[in-house]
Design a protein around this motif. Sequence first.
Motif, PDB file in Angstrom:
ATOM      1  N   GLY A 100       0.833  -1.195   0.000  1.00 49.50           N
ATOM      2  CA  GLY A 100       0.000   0.000   0.000  1.00 49.50           C
ATOM      3  C   GLY A 100       0.866   1.242   0.000  1.00 49.50           C
ATOM      4  O   GLY A 100       2.090   1.164  -0.079  1.00 49.50           O
TER       5      GLY A 100
ATOM      6  N   ARG B 207      -4.582   2.092   7.091  1.00 46.37           N
ATOM      7  CA  ARG B 207      -5.938   2.274   6.563  1.00 46.37           C
ATOM      8  C   ARG B 207      -6.100   1.703   5.157  1.00 46.37           C
ATOM      9  O   ARG B 207      -7.156   1.187   4.812  1.00 46.37           O
ATOM     10  CB  ARG B 207      -6.271   3.755   6.557  1.00 46.37           C
ATOM     11  N   ASN B 208      -5.079   1.822   4.329  1.00 50.84           N
ATOM     12  CA  ASN B 208      -5.198   1.464   2.916  1.00 50.84           C
ATOM     13  C   ASN B 208      -4.270   0.339   2.484  1.00 50.84           C
ATOM     14  O   ASN B 208      -3.856   0.278   1.337  1.00 50.84           O
ATOM     15  CB  ASN B 208      -4.954   2.703   2.044  1.00 50.84           C
TER      16      ASN B 208
END
Length: 111
Positions: free
Chosen positions: A63, A99-100
């Motif tokens: 990510g 988060r990602n």
Amino acid sequence: MSKILTTPANAEVGQKVRVDDARKTWTVQAVSKNFTVLVQQAPFEPKGTLQYTVLDWHNNDRGPCNLIGQGYGDGTYSPSECARMLAEFERGDLEVSHRNHVPFTRVEVTA
């Protein structure tokens, strides 16, 4: 038979790779002891606009970095800029965004 990367030591700058079963390939832009930066053409952006992902080989996650906005440097993601980013990852100053992030299981060299 294609080559499967199992550690960053097997990755070489300039290699084309496919992460898991994704349709689009990525280009290896920088490699360090525990991380690899991959870039590809950003969708729906002018030609030459790149997006990046960082492979965290220790946690099998990929990510963007955890900076606000998730970009890094001037956004060109040149090999030297990506090498600087990986140096910050190795020092522990950056990490893959919690988060990602997306888990990965396979990185296959396509060219």
